[in-house]
Design an enzyme around this catalytic site. Structure first.
Site, PDB file in Angstrom:
ATOM      1  N   GLU A  75       1.228  -1.144   0.342  1.00 46.99           N
ATOM      2  CA  GLU A  75      -0.147   0.108  -0.226  1.00 46.99           C
ATOM      3  C   GLU A  75       1.074   1.418  -0.307  1.00 46.99           C
ATOM      4  O   GLU A  75       0.703   1.799  -0.588  1.00 46.99           O
ATOM      5  CB  GLU A  75      -1.186  -0.164   1.722  1.00 46.99           C
ATOM      6  CG  GLU A  75      -1.714   0.899   0.798  1.00 46.99           C
ATOM      7  CD  GLU A  75      -3.124   1.564   2.659  1.00 46.99           C
ATOM      8  OE1 GLU A  75      -4.210   1.864   2.251  1.00 46.99           O
ATOM      9  OE2 GLU A  75      -1.869   0.611   3.500  1.00 46.99           O
ATOM     10  N   TRP A  97      -8.898  -1.450   0.321  1.00 46.22           N
ATOM     11  CA  TRP A  97      -9.847  -0.406  -0.378  1.00 46.22           C
ATOM     12  C   TRP A  97     -10.619  -0.884  -0.655  1.00 46.22           C
ATOM     13  O   TRP A  97     -11.831  -0.517  -1.423  1.00 46.22           O
ATOM     14  CB  TRP A  97      -8.560   0.473  -1.358  1.00 46.22           C
ATOM     15  CG  TRP A  97      -7.705   1.233  -0.471  1.00 46.22           C
ATOM     16  CD1 TRP A  97      -6.110   0.862  -0.195  1.00 46.22           C
ATOM     17  CD2 TRP A  97      -8.283   2.864   0.357  1.00 46.22           C
ATOM     18  NE1 TRP A  97      -6.482   2.512   0.130  1.00 46.22           N
ATOM     19  CE2 TRP A  97      -7.002   3.351   0.574  1.00 46.22           C
ATOM     20  CE3 TRP A  97      -9.485   3.238   0.747  1.00 46.22           C
ATOM     21  CZ2 TRP A  97      -7.070   4.476   1.725  1.00 46.22           C
ATOM     22  CZ3 TRP A  97      -8.788   4.444   0.825  1.00 46.22           C
ATOM     23  CH2 TRP A  97      -8.115   4.778   1.837  1.00 46.22           C
ATOM     24  N   TYR A 139      -5.123   9.643  -0.795  1.00 43.82           N
ATOM     25  CA  TYR A 139      -3.271   9.568  -0.127  1.00 43.82           C
ATOM     26  C   TYR A 139      -2.161  10.367  -1.337  1.00 43.82           C
ATOM     27  O   TYR A 139      -1.907  11.676  -1.093  1.00 43.82           O
ATOM     28  CB  TYR A 139      -2.587   8.636   0.270  1.00 43.82           C
ATOM     29  CG  TYR A 139      -4.089   8.480   1.973  1.00 43.82           C
ATOM     30  CD1 TYR A 139      -3.451   9.125   2.897  1.00 43.82           C
ATOM     31  CD2 TYR A 139      -4.834   7.643   1.866  1.00 43.82           C
ATOM     32  CE1 TYR A 139      -3.916   9.261   3.887  1.00 43.82           C
ATOM     33  CE2 TYR A 139      -5.814   7.674   3.113  1.00 43.82           C
ATOM     34  CZ  TYR A 139      -5.198   8.635   4.106  1.00 43.82           C
ATOM     35  OH  TYR A 139      -6.102   8.367   4.959  1.00 43.82           O
ATOM     36  N   CYS A 200      -7.111   9.857   7.264  1.00 42.57           N
ATOM     37  CA  CYS A 200      -7.060   9.881   8.401  1.00 42.57           C
ATOM     38  C   CYS A 200      -5.335  10.406   9.239  1.00 42.57           C
ATOM     39  O   CYS A 200      -5.040  11.401   9.911  1.00 42.57           O
ATOM     40  CB  CYS A 200      -7.445   8.042   8.745  1.00 42.57           C
ATOM     41  SG  CYS A 200      -9.108   7.861   8.341  1.00 42.57           S
ATOM     42  N   ARG A 224      -5.945  11.896  11.877  1.00 43.26           N
ATOM     43  CA  ARG A 224      -7.040  12.531  12.971  1.00 43.26           C
ATOM     44  C   ARG A 224      -7.613  11.546  13.417  1.00 43.26           C
ATOM     45  O   ARG A 224      -8.552  12.348  14.223  1.00 43.26           O
ATOM     46  CB  ARG A 224      -7.621  13.713  11.689  1.00 43.26           C
ATOM     47  CG  ARG A 224      -7.945  13.214  10.477  1.00 43.26           C
ATOM     48  CD  ARG A 224      -9.074  13.377   9.588  1.00 43.26           C
ATOM     49  NE  ARG A 224      -9.631  12.662   8.725  1.00 43.26           N
ATOM     50  CZ  ARG A 224     -11.102  11.616   8.637  1.00 43.26           C
ATOM     51  NH1 ARG A 224     -11.648  11.675  10.042  1.00 43.26           N
ATOM     52  NH2 ARG A 224     -11.250  10.745   7.558  1.00 43.26           N
ATOM     53  N   ASP A 227      -8.889   4.066  14.212  1.00 41.24           N
ATOM     54  CA  ASP A 227      -9.345   2.728  14.356  1.00 41.24           C
ATOM     55  C   ASP A 227      -7.905   2.172  14.735  1.00 41.24           C
ATOM     56  O   ASP A 227      -7.333   2.039  14.176  1.00 41.24           O
ATOM     57  CB  ASP A 227      -9.635   1.674  12.203  1.00 41.24           C
ATOM     58  CG  ASP A 227     -10.184   0.930  13.073  1.00 41.24           C
ATOM     59  OD1 ASP A 227      -9.905   0.114  14.120  1.00 41.24           O
ATOM     60  OD2 ASP A 227     -10.269   0.034  12.075  1.00 41.24           O
TER      61      ASP A 227
END
Length: 322
Positions: A75, A97, A139, A200, A224, A227
């Site tokens: 990733e 994803w 991203y 995130c 921010r 999980d």
């Protein structure tokens, strides 16, 4: 809930992974219970910090459950290409994803296709993937091709050349190591509504300690939304991996990873994972070896990375909240 006693901070034998387990337990026992965007529900705390020393190849790779570090590495390498379509990941067996394009496809077409069948179509049909596999400017797009606009003489704006933040940070680390502007930012406010998921892990800042052959590269990551059960194990590995790659490219040693979370949460339907993981104890000290130095930060391949001394306890599966 069954759990084991966590050694206090400062204990000489304290494994760095205890920080993670301590955070997990604190959120589950003391977090504020809330209804979140996904509708699943979370227990959440505001603000958290974890620190990991990366000296000698050390990595924050969890041992209390198996973390598929090659998936997280693929990733990261995908981010660095600037691609935003899941097809390259799908062809490598990376499923991180998959849910987001599938949800969009079902919603927009009304076709009740299973996730497995949808992903198979992404793999088999390049045209279908081009239409339905894209995540928007997430991203990697922001990292290596942040959009710019120019004011024209006729009063209109036109698109200018994109900004490669990653390349600029590598260059600034080489030429101005003492700068306080070594930042890679993913939170492009103007494009958030076009993203399948706003970033995130949004802000990376690099800091150089020492000089010359003693220079050490530290990374501070602000996330921010986190999980903790499913996302954070990948996020910690990926941030440390990027730090190690940046350090190699700038002829430094990796220093410390400082992770900071904003909304730090556990999903209510992850209780079985949390309960099981909090009965486990960290073991071993995984190390990362980068087997070659490519010509640039963008030229690494999965074969360049080897992990040593990683013998984790078994995986614990839980659903992803979309």
């Amino acid at each position: 809930m069954a759990s084991i006693a966590i050694p206090p901070a400062g204990t000489s034998t304290r494994h760095p992974e205890w920080q993670y387990l301590e955070l997990m337990r604190r959120i589950w026992e003391d977090g504020s219970e809330r209804i979140d965007r996904t509708g699943v529900g979370t227990r959440s705390v505001a603000g958290a910090m974890l620190r990991f020393d990366l000296d000698g190849g050390a990595m924050p790779l969890l041992t209390t459950k198996r973390v598929y570090w090659k998936t997280a590495t693929r990733e990261m390498l995908w981010f660095l290409t600037g691609d935003t379509n899941i097809r390259p990941l799908v062809l490598q067996g990376v499923k991180i994803w998959n849910e987001w394009p599938h949800v969009r496809y079902v919603k927009e077409t009304g076709e009740d296709v299973s996730l497995e069948d949808f992903i198979q179509r992404i793999a088999d049909d390049e045209a279908f993937a081009a239409e339905w596999g894209d995540l928007g400017p997430v991203y990697g797009k922001q990292w290596v091709d942040w959009p710019t606009y120019r004011y024209r003489p006729d009063g209109l704006y036109e698109k200018g050349p994109g900004i490669n933040q990653v390349a600029e940070v590598v260059e600034s680390l080489r030429t101005s190591p003492g700068s306080r502007r070594h930042i890679i930012e993913g939170w492009n406010v103007a494009e958030l509504d076009r993203m399948a998921l706003p970033p995130c892990h949004k802000t990376y800042q690099f800091h150089v300690a020492g000089e010359g052959e003693n220079a050490r590269l530290n990374c501070l990551l602000y996330q921010r939304s986190c999980d903790v059960a499913l996302g954070l194990p990948f996020n910690l590995w990926s941030a440390a991996l990027l730090t190690r790659m940046m350090a190699q490219q700038t002829d430094m040693e990796a220093g410390e990873l400082v992770w900071m979370g904003g909304d730090v949460h556990l999903y209510l339907n992850h209780e079985h994972l949390i309960t099981e993981q909090l009965t486990r104890e960290p073991q071993g000290h995984p190390r990362l070896e980068i087997t070659r130095k490519p010509s640039s930060i963008f030229d690494y391949a999965i074969e360049d990375f080897e992990v040593h001394d990683y013998a984790p306890l078994g995986p614990i599966k839980a659903p992803v909240a979309v």
